[in-house]
Write an enzyme that holds these catalytic residues in place. Structure first.
Site, mmCIF file in Angstrom:
data_model
loop_
_atom_site.group_PDB
_atom_site.id
_atom_site.type_symbol
_atom_site.label_atom_id
_atom_site.label_comp_id
_atom_site.label_asym_id
_atom_site.label_seq_id
_atom_site.Cartn_x
_atom_site.Cartn_y
_atom_site.Cartn_z
ATOM 1 N N ARG A 242 35.288 53.529 36.458
ATOM 2 C CA ARG A 242 35.582 53.643 35.092
ATOM 3 C C ARG A 242 34.412 54.978 34.609
ATOM 4 O O ARG A 242 33.217 54.918 34.975
ATOM 5 C CB ARG A 242 34.956 52.612 34.170
ATOM 6 C CG ARG A 242 35.771 51.248 34.517
ATOM 7 C CD ARG A 242 35.603 50.436 33.363
ATOM 8 N NE ARG A 242 34.379 49.951 32.744
ATOM 9 C CZ ARG A 242 34.122 49.073 31.769
ATOM 10 N NH1 ARG A 242 35.058 48.696 31.313
ATOM 11 N NH2 ARG A 242 32.770 48.816 31.752
ATOM 12 N N THR B 77 34.281 57.402 28.482
ATOM 13 C CA THR B 77 35.414 56.862 27.980
ATOM 14 C C THR B 77 35.995 55.367 28.286
ATOM 15 O O THR B 77 36.872 55.201 27.632
ATOM 16 C CB THR B 77 36.489 58.030 28.472
ATOM 17 O OG1 THR B 77 36.774 57.873 29.809
ATOM 18 C CG2 THR B 77 36.102 59.252 28.112
ATOM 19 N N ASP C 167 27.225 44.212 35.705
ATOM 20 C CA ASP C 167 28.240 45.415 36.610
ATOM 21 C C ASP C 167 28.377 44.523 38.026
ATOM 22 O O ASP C 167 27.464 44.559 38.784
ATOM 23 C CB ASP C 167 27.522 46.493 36.608
ATOM 24 C CG ASP C 167 28.341 47.647 37.284
ATOM 25 O OD1 ASP C 167 28.653 47.373 38.477
ATOM 26 O OD2 ASP C 167 28.507 48.733 36.806
ATOM 27 N N ASP D 152 27.235 47.024 40.964
ATOM 28 C CA ASP D 152 26.058 47.106 41.400
ATOM 29 C C ASP D 152 25.547 45.617 41.883
ATOM 30 O O ASP D 152 24.448 45.697 42.649
ATOM 31 C CB ASP D 152 25.104 47.391 40.061
ATOM 32 C CG ASP D 152 25.438 48.786 39.685
ATOM 33 O OD1 ASP D 152 25.669 49.617 40.569
ATOM 34 O OD2 ASP D 152 25.487 49.115 38.652
HETATM 35 C C1 PRP Z 1 34.431 47.814 37.331
HETATM 36 C C2 PRP Z 1 35.220 46.650 37.745
HETATM 37 C C3 PRP Z 1 36.573 46.900 37.574
HETATM 38 C C4 PRP Z 1 36.412 47.715 36.356
HETATM 39 C C5 PRP Z 1 36.756 46.749 35.205
HETATM 40 O O1 PRP Z 1 34.520 48.664 38.539
HETATM 41 O O2 PRP Z 1 35.092 46.164 39.271
HETATM 42 O O3 PRP Z 1 37.147 47.795 38.616
HETATM 43 O O4 PRP Z 1 34.997 48.000 36.106
HETATM 44 O O5 PRP Z 1 36.948 47.490 33.997
HETATM 45 P P1 PRP Z 1 38.137 47.562 32.997
HETATM 46 O O6 PRP Z 1 38.905 46.460 32.978
HETATM 47 O O7 PRP Z 1 37.542 48.078 31.738
HETATM 48 O O8 PRP Z 1 38.793 48.931 33.723
HETATM 49 P P2 PRP Z 1 33.443 50.109 38.145
HETATM 50 O O9 PRP Z 1 34.379 51.079 37.300
HETATM 51 O O10 PRP Z 1 32.231 49.991 37.392
HETATM 52 O O11 PRP Z 1 33.473 50.664 39.390
HETATM 53 P P3 PRP Z 1 32.509 49.992 40.846
HETATM 54 O O12 PRP Z 1 33.305 48.628 41.350
HETATM 55 O O13 PRP Z 1 32.572 51.289 41.804
HETATM 56 O O14 PRP Z 1 31.032 49.730 40.435
HETATM 57 N N1 URA Z 2 32.851 46.208 35.170
HETATM 58 C C1 URA Z 2 32.074 45.293 35.437
HETATM 59 O O1 URA Z 2 31.445 45.302 36.503
HETATM 60 N N2 URA Z 2 31.538 44.340 34.427
HETATM 61 C C2 URA Z 2 32.044 44.289 33.220
HETATM 62 O O2 URA Z 2 31.369 43.593 32.281
HETATM 63 C C3 URA Z 2 32.869 45.173 32.657
HETATM 64 C C4 URA Z 2 33.310 45.995 33.738
#
Ligand code: PRP
Ligand code: URA
Length: 209
Positions: free
Chosen positions: A104, A108, A200, A203
């Site tokens: 994400r 945005t 997150d 993380d």
């Molecule tokens: C997080 C999570 C989802 C997304 C959810 O990933 O694991 O993929 O956000 O958010 P959304 O429903 O608003 O799209 P992130 O983009 O943080 O990437 P990561 O798993 O690499 O940390």
């Molecule tokens: N992605 C995450 O990892 N946590 C949230 O709460 C939303 C998006």
């Protein structure tokens, strides 16, 4: 209309509560996510069709059951979806695994694709997309569209925690995809994080913050 399955078995709720606590470290977080994925997978596969199979036990010949129909593929949305793969593989060791890389954009909140590697015969499989967090639903919807562009027509989405906004978006854009969740949370905050959520997920799994 897609169906929403909230799998609120006491074991899952208990494990999820530990995951939500901010003091839970990466090792426990990963182990609990793996365990919940296995337990959720048990429910997600509840309606798989069976067929008869003639076998011979040490005692006699008999007719027993085996799973028939489509083979499975597990497709985690990177990174956090990876945390649910091993639990599902414990349940279905022969499932093939594809990967969709999305993150994400921090400002945005829109998903950006950076990787896609799927089994060659993905269109012939029942596909389980995994991602612990369903927040705005942008990442899940993009991943589902990518799979459909490659011919997949039998897809289930397995997340841990969902926000009402994300659930509605997936149901609107992908009415053919059933959603499996362990919990429906209250809302999103101004940074599009799930409230109360668990922070997150990527993380926390990988210890990157
Ligand atoms: C997080 C999570 C989802 C997304 C959810 O990933 O694991 O993929 O956000 O958010 P959304 O429903 O608003 O799209 P992130 O983009 O943080 O990437 P990561 O798993 O690499 O940390
Ligand atoms: N992605 C995450 O990892 N946590 C949230 O709460 C939303 C998006």
């Amino acid at each position: 209309m897609s169906q929403l399955h909230v799998i609120n078995h006491p074991m899952i709720q208990h494990k999820l509560t530990i995951m939500r606590k901010k003091e839970t470290g990466s090792k426990d977080f990963r182990e609990l996510l793996k365990e919940i994925a296995l337990l959720m997978g048990y429910e997600l596969t509840r309606d798989l069709p069976l067929e008869d199979l003639e076998i011979e036990t040490p005692i006699c010949k008999t007719v027993a059951k085996r799973i028939s129909g489509r083979k499975l593929a597990i497709v985690p949305i990177l990174r956090a979806g990876m945390g649910m793969v091993e639990g599902l593989q414990t349940l279905v060791p022969v499932a093939k695994v594809g990967h969709i890389g999305l993150y994400r954009d921090e400002e945005t909140h829109n998903p950006v694709v950076y990787f896609c590697k799927l089994p060659e015969d993905i269109q012939d499989r029942l596909v389980i997309v995994t991602d612990p967090m369903l927040a705005t639903g942008g990442s899940a919807c993009d991943a589902l569209s990518m799979l459909k562009e490659r011919g997949c027509n039998n897809i289930r989405l397995m997340c841990l925690v969902g926000a009402p906004e994300g659930i509605e978006r997936v149901q609107r854009e992908h009415p053919d995809v059933d959603i499996y969740l362990a919990a429906v949370d209250e809302k999103l905050n101004q940074n599009a994080y799930i409230v109360p959520g668990l922070g997150d997920a990527g993380d926390r799994i990988f210890g990157t913050k």
